[in-house]
Design an enzyme around this catalytic site. Structure first.
Site, PDB file in Angstrom:
ATOM      1  N   ARG A  15      65.435  13.239  18.704  1.00  0.00           N
ATOM      2  CA  ARG A  15      64.288  13.616  19.681  1.00  0.00           C
ATOM      3  C   ARG A  15      62.958  13.435  18.979  1.00  0.00           C
ATOM      4  NH1 ARG A  15      60.098  16.761  20.603  1.00  0.00           N
ATOM      5  NH2 ARG A  15      61.338  18.713  19.925  1.00  0.00           N
ATOM      6  N   GLU A  16      62.931  14.734  18.134  1.00  0.00           N
ATOM      7  CA  GLU A  16      61.760  14.885  17.522  1.00  0.00           C
ATOM      8  C   GLU A  16      61.562  13.832  16.343  1.00  0.00           C
ATOM      9  OE1 GLU A  16      59.216  17.910  17.251  1.00  0.00           O
ATOM     10  OE2 GLU A  16      58.091  16.293  16.159  1.00  0.00           O
ATOM     11  N   HIS A  79      65.985  16.879  26.093  1.00  0.00           N
ATOM     12  CA  HIS A  79      64.468  17.269  26.183  1.00  0.00           C
ATOM     13  C   HIS A  79      64.066  16.978  27.783  1.00  0.00           C
ATOM     14  CE1 HIS A  79      60.907  18.218  23.769  1.00  0.00           C
ATOM     15  NE2 HIS A  79      61.772  19.494  23.638  1.00  0.00           N
ATOM     16  N   ARG A 139      67.260  25.944  27.860  1.00  0.00           N
ATOM     17  CA  ARG A 139      66.097  26.626  26.885  1.00  0.00           C
ATOM     18  C   ARG A 139      64.839  26.262  27.353  1.00  0.00           C
ATOM     19  NH1 ARG A 139      66.185  22.886  22.154  1.00  0.00           N
ATOM     20  NH2 ARG A 139      63.903  22.272  22.601  1.00  0.00           N
ATOM     21  N   THR A 173      53.816  24.115  17.127  1.00  0.00           N
ATOM     22  CA  THR A 173      53.640  22.570  17.245  1.00  0.00           C
ATOM     23  C   THR A 173      52.764  21.975  16.291  1.00  0.00           C
ATOM     24  OG1 THR A 173      53.936  23.020  19.518  1.00  0.00           O
ATOM     25  CG2 THR A 173      53.095  21.197  19.271  1.00  0.00           C
ATOM     26  N   HIS A 201      60.881  26.344  16.057  1.00  0.00           N
ATOM     27  CA  HIS A 201      60.616  24.880  15.741  1.00  0.00           C
ATOM     28  C   HIS A 201      59.218  24.790  15.024  1.00  0.00           C
ATOM     29  CE1 HIS A 201      60.489  20.566  17.276  1.00  0.00           C
ATOM     30  NE2 HIS A 201      59.062  20.687  16.834  1.00  0.00           N
ATOM     31  N   HIS A 203      56.639  22.757  12.571  1.00  0.00           N
ATOM     32  CA  HIS A 203      56.048  21.539  12.084  1.00  0.00           C
ATOM     33  C   HIS A 203      55.462  21.825  10.532  1.00  0.00           C
ATOM     34  CE1 HIS A 203      56.339  18.404  15.071  1.00  0.00           C
ATOM     35  NE2 HIS A 203      56.603  19.307  15.874  1.00  0.00           N
ATOM     36  N   HIS A 295      65.473  21.253 -21.567  1.00  0.00           N
ATOM     37  CA  HIS A 295      66.242  21.385 -20.118  1.00  0.00           C
ATOM     38  C   HIS A 295      67.514  20.770 -20.509  1.00  0.00           C
ATOM     39  CE1 HIS A 295      62.984  22.324 -17.100  1.00  0.00           C
ATOM     40  NE2 HIS A 295      62.785  22.335 -18.246  1.00  0.00           N
TER      41      HIS A 295
HETATM   42  C1  ACO Z   1      55.411  18.775  21.146  1.00  0.00           C
HETATM   43  C2  ACO Z   1      56.228  17.664  21.480  1.00  0.00           C
HETATM   44  O1  ACO Z   1      56.578  17.015  20.849  1.00  0.00           O
HETATM   45  S1  ACO Z   1      56.755  17.685  23.140  1.00  0.00           S
HETATM   46  C3  ACO Z   1      57.531  16.248  23.414  1.00  0.00           C
HETATM   47  C4  ACO Z   1      56.810  14.975  23.785  1.00  0.00           C
HETATM   48  N1  ACO Z   1      57.628  13.987  24.242  1.00  0.00           N
HETATM   49  C5  ACO Z   1      57.359  12.829  24.750  1.00  0.00           C
HETATM   50  O2  ACO Z   1      56.094  12.671  24.911  1.00  0.00           O
HETATM   51  C6  ACO Z   1      58.290  11.855  25.107  1.00  0.00           C
HETATM   52  C7  ACO Z   1      57.784  10.631  25.189  1.00  0.00           C
HETATM   53  N2  ACO Z   1      56.834  10.343  26.257  1.00  0.00           N
HETATM   54  C8  ACO Z   1      57.049   9.406  27.246  1.00  0.00           C
HETATM   55  O3  ACO Z   1      57.770   8.490  27.082  1.00  0.00           O
HETATM   56  C9  ACO Z   1      55.806   9.622  28.150  1.00  0.00           C
HETATM   57  O4  ACO Z   1      54.810  10.159  27.852  1.00  0.00           O
HETATM   58  C10 ACO Z   1      56.353  10.133  29.583  1.00  0.00           C
HETATM   59  C11 ACO Z   1      57.722   9.367  30.191  1.00  0.00           C
HETATM   60  C12 ACO Z   1      57.004  11.527  29.260  1.00  0.00           C
HETATM   61  C13 ACO Z   1      55.459  10.342  30.538  1.00  0.00           C
HETATM   62  O5  ACO Z   1      54.589   9.221  30.546  1.00  0.00           O
HETATM   63  P1  ACO Z   1      53.492   9.014  31.758  1.00  0.00           P
HETATM   64  O6  ACO Z   1      53.899   9.501  33.084  1.00  0.00           O
HETATM   65  O7  ACO Z   1      53.192   7.389  31.537  1.00  0.00           O
HETATM   66  O8  ACO Z   1      52.513  10.062  31.204  1.00  0.00           O
HETATM   67  P2  ACO Z   1      51.453  10.125  29.944  1.00  0.00           P
HETATM   68  O9  ACO Z   1      52.469  10.121  28.756  1.00  0.00           O
HETATM   69  O10 ACO Z   1      50.547   9.081  29.898  1.00  0.00           O
HETATM   70  O11 ACO Z   1      50.934  11.576  30.096  1.00  0.00           O
HETATM   71  C14 ACO Z   1      51.651  12.697  30.050  1.00  0.00           C
HETATM   72  C15 ACO Z   1      51.800  13.384  31.490  1.00  0.00           C
HETATM   73  O12 ACO Z   1      52.698  14.429  31.383  1.00  0.00           O
HETATM   74  C16 ACO Z   1      52.011  15.772  31.720  1.00  0.00           C
HETATM   75  N3  ACO Z   1      52.891  16.622  30.960  1.00  0.00           N
HETATM   76  C17 ACO Z   1      52.414  16.769  29.544  1.00  0.00           C
HETATM   77  N4  ACO Z   1      53.181  17.643  29.142  1.00  0.00           N
HETATM   78  C18 ACO Z   1      54.191  18.162  30.293  1.00  0.00           C
HETATM   79  C19 ACO Z   1      55.325  18.981  30.528  1.00  0.00           C
HETATM   80  N5  ACO Z   1      55.767  19.810  29.355  1.00  0.00           N
HETATM   81  N6  ACO Z   1      55.524  19.247  31.800  1.00  0.00           N
HETATM   82  C20 ACO Z   1      55.075  18.451  32.951  1.00  0.00           C
HETATM   83  N7  ACO Z   1      54.272  17.628  32.663  1.00  0.00           N
HETATM   84  C21 ACO Z   1      53.780  17.432  31.385  1.00  0.00           C
HETATM   85  C22 ACO Z   1      50.749  15.406  31.412  1.00  0.00           C
HETATM   86  O13 ACO Z   1      49.922  16.437  32.045  1.00  0.00           O
HETATM   87  C23 ACO Z   1      50.416  13.979  31.844  1.00  0.00           C
HETATM   88  O14 ACO Z   1      50.533  14.115  33.382  1.00  0.00           O
HETATM   89  P3  ACO Z   1      49.386  13.053  34.195  1.00  0.00           P
HETATM   90  O15 ACO Z   1      50.102  11.942  34.144  1.00  0.00           O
HETATM   91  O16 ACO Z   1      49.353  13.710  35.634  1.00  0.00           O
HETATM   92  O17 ACO Z   1      48.085  13.095  33.524  1.00  0.00           O
HETATM   93  O1  AKG Z   2      60.951  21.698  22.853  1.00  0.00           O
HETATM   94  C1  AKG Z   2      60.909  22.300  21.708  1.00  0.00           C
HETATM   95  O2  AKG Z   2      61.378  23.226  21.422  1.00  0.00           O
HETATM   96  C2  AKG Z   2      59.748  21.926  20.731  1.00  0.00           C
HETATM   97  C3  AKG Z   2      58.755  21.114  21.169  1.00  0.00           C
HETATM   98  C4  AKG Z   2      57.954  20.199  20.126  1.00  0.00           C
HETATM   99  O3  AKG Z   2      58.407  19.384  19.854  1.00  0.00           O
HETATM  100  C5  AKG Z   2      56.711  20.991  19.729  1.00  0.00           C
HETATM  101  O4  AKG Z   2      56.505  21.959  20.127  1.00  0.00           O
HETATM  102  O5  AKG Z   2      56.545  20.731  18.563  1.00  0.00           O
HETATM  103 MG    MG Z   3      57.725  19.194  17.619  1.00  0.00          MG
END
Ligand code: ACO
Ligand code: AKG
Ligand code: MG
Length: 466
Positions: A15-16, A79, A139, A173, A201, A203, A295
């Site tokens: 995932r990450e 996730h 979680r 994060t 978690h 970074h 060494h």
């Molecule tokens: C810190 C971390 O690493 S967290 C993990 C991050 N993981 C990811 O982003 C996974 C990969 N992401 C994706 O494939 C895409 O971003 C998806 C499928 C999740 C969403 O795609 P899209 O609907 O096209 O939205 P996009 O990515 O442009 O924007 C994110 C949207 O999610 C919303 N959002 C962001 N975080 C969250 C959350 N934790 N819970 C609910 N909504 C959230 C944002 O507000 C935005 O909403 P909007 O479309 O109403 O403005």
């Molecule tokens: O889901 C989690 O525990 C961590 C999300 C994440 O990747 C972050 O906040 O950097």
């Molecule tokens: Mg992370």
């Protein structure tokens, strides 16, 4: 050593780790990585966010099939954003646990979800309750916890628990914490909300991810997140191989099979295309390779002089290289291993020649044999050098800068010399290993260098003195 610590790892390579720029895993690779992580005894594996794309979804589905058949024994975590549609997709795959996250710092609330603090609590509670009511373990991770107002953070944690989350992930994060701040944060949260099972978690933006994870464990976290080779957004998170050994060293707890860590690292290196530098801790090529004379004298007498752990616990072995930093103990031992005893005077002459060869990066066994013959007049070439050598010709992809591939190849352990050439091939590399298996490993490592299109290997049968 601190006793009585209860801790496990959650590996998030799938995932990450796949959030690393340039990294994409195929369905088959996801499944193989999951199998390897489970085989290495990792408690939890975060296998992806199934709403992201069809291949992530299919990978999680196949991993869950293996989980039901008992081939994967780690707890499988998916996730999910705090929205019911994401939760529905994860629930459809019947994963062991759904990990819901939501950015709760004021920066995240304003820039991303454009929520008030109250509206965020509402959405977080709804998604958790929804998954919990359907019988799933949840979680909840307050994303950007390290920059969140702590009064509000405690409110978020309380809401998440009331709605059914049985674990809370504390996420640094942006990777700005240091160990003291990490431990302070955990102590405050635990005092305000006792009885919570916490994940950490971390970074690695300031290079503190491992140290922060250890501090989190000391302050009560029972799961730490990690990825093989430290993959992840920007510069990544806590590396699985390093934190597993650090936990063993500091707390005496086995959170992974240490003898599998190197294979895991090589597997993920190959599939991610992200090369590990040779001086990477624990699994890097040089982690147990010594160089300077003082060494090597030490380790020949007692390896503990320059190693805190026995490499055999990691299914690795120690070695030393010979160049101008060497000394008589190292050269004598290397020659004796090849069945070449020298008098003190002969040894002195050989060492002087090594010291004069200031540009030579490392002397192979064959190089040493030649040097002994030249410096002492002895005929020792009948004694076969221990090592096997091969000449590997390399073709690069047409859009790639050959020198950058050559540089990467030269940093792989076992690659002795790299030259750029004209003609059918672009690069020729001399490689040296103790067995054909080792040569094979070196060539595999070479093949995983980005920009390399094909290789041809010629094993060296005999080397004649110039
Ligand atoms: C810190 C971390 O690493 S967290 C993990 C991050 N993981 C990811 O982003 C996974 C990969 N992401 C994706 O494939 C895409 O971003 C998806 C499928 C999740 C969403 O795609 P899209 O609907 O096209 O939205 P996009 O990515 O442009 O924007 C994110 C949207 O999610 C919303 N959002 C962001 N975080 C969250 C959350 N934790 N819970 C609910 N909504 C959230 C944002 O507000 C935005 O909403 P909007 O479309 O109403 O403005
Ligand atoms: O889901 C989690 O525990 C961590 C999300 C994440 O990747 C972050 O906040 O950097
Ligand atoms: Mg992370």
């Amino acid at each position: 050593m601190t006793h009585g610590i209860r801790v496990g790892l959650l590996d998030s390579t799938l995932r990450e780790g796949e959030q690393t720029p340039g990294v994409v895993f195929t369905r088959e690779q996801r499944v193989e990585i999951a199998r390897a992580l489970s085989g290495a005894g990792i408690s939890m594996i975060e296998v992806g966010h199934p709403a992201v794309s069809p291949d992530v979804y299919d990978g999680v589905k196949e991993i869950m099939r293996l989980r039901r058949e008992g081939e994967i024994t780690s707890e499988v975590v998916a996730h999910s954003r705090a929205v019911r549609s994401d939760v529905d997709i994860a629930m459809g795959l019947e994963v062991d646990r759904i990990a819901i996250w939501y950015g709760v710092s004021d920066i995240h609330l304003a820039a991303k979800t454009r929520d008030t603090r109250e509206a965020a609590l509402q959405k977080i509670g709804d998604a958790i309750q929804y998954a919990h009511d359907h019988g799933f373990r949840v979680r909840f991770t307050p994303e950007d916890a390290s920059r969140t107002d702590q009064e509000y953070l405690i409110q978020v944690i309380r809401t998440a628990r009331e709605c059914g989350a049985d674990r809370i992930g504390v996420a640094d994060t942006v990777g700005l914490l240091d160990p003291e701040q990490t431990s302070g944060l955990f102590r405050r949260l635990r005092a305000a909300e006792p009885g919570v099972e916490y994940d950490f978690h971390g970074h690695n933006d300031l290079g503190c991810a491992v140290a922060n994870s250890l501090a989190a464990i000391s302050a009560g976290a029972t799961i730490v997140h990690c990825t093989v080779n430290g993959l992840g957004e920007r510069v990544g998170i806590t590396p699985t191989q390093v934190i597993a050994v650090a936990i063993k060293q500091k707390f005496g707890v086995d959170v992974a099979r240490l003898d599998r860590l190197r294979d895991l690292s090589v597997l993920v290196e190959r599939y991610s295309g992200i090369q590990m530098p040779p001086n990477y801790p624990i699994t890097g090529d040089f982690a147990f390779v010594h160089k300077s004379g003082v060494h090597v004298q030490g380790i020949l007498s007692d390896p503990r002089t320059y190693e805190f752990m026995d490499p055999s616990l990691l299914n690795r072995s120690r070695d030393y290289v010979i160049d101008k930093y060497t000394g008589k103990h190292a050269v004598k031992a290397r020659l004796e291993r090849m069945g070449i005893p020298l008098s003190d005077d002969e040894l002195t002459r050989v060492i002087s020649a090594i010291k004069r060869a200031e540009d030579t990066r490392s002397f192979s066994d064959a190089d040493l044999v030649e040097l002994v013959e030249r410096e002492t007049g002895k005929r020792v070439s009948s004694s076969t050098p221990d090592n096997i050598e091969a000449m590997v010709s390399v073709k690069c992809e047409s859009n790639i800068y050959t020198t950058s591939v050559a540089r990467r190849l030269s940093s792989i352990q076992g690659v002795r010399q790299v030259v750029e050439v004209s003609g059918e091939y672009d690069i020729v590399a001399w490689v040296e290993g103790s067995s054909t298996k080792e040569i094979n490993r070196i060539i595999e490592a070479m093949r995983s260098v980005k920009g390399l299109s094909s290789t041809k290997t010629d094993m060296v049968l005999k080397k004649l003195p110039a």
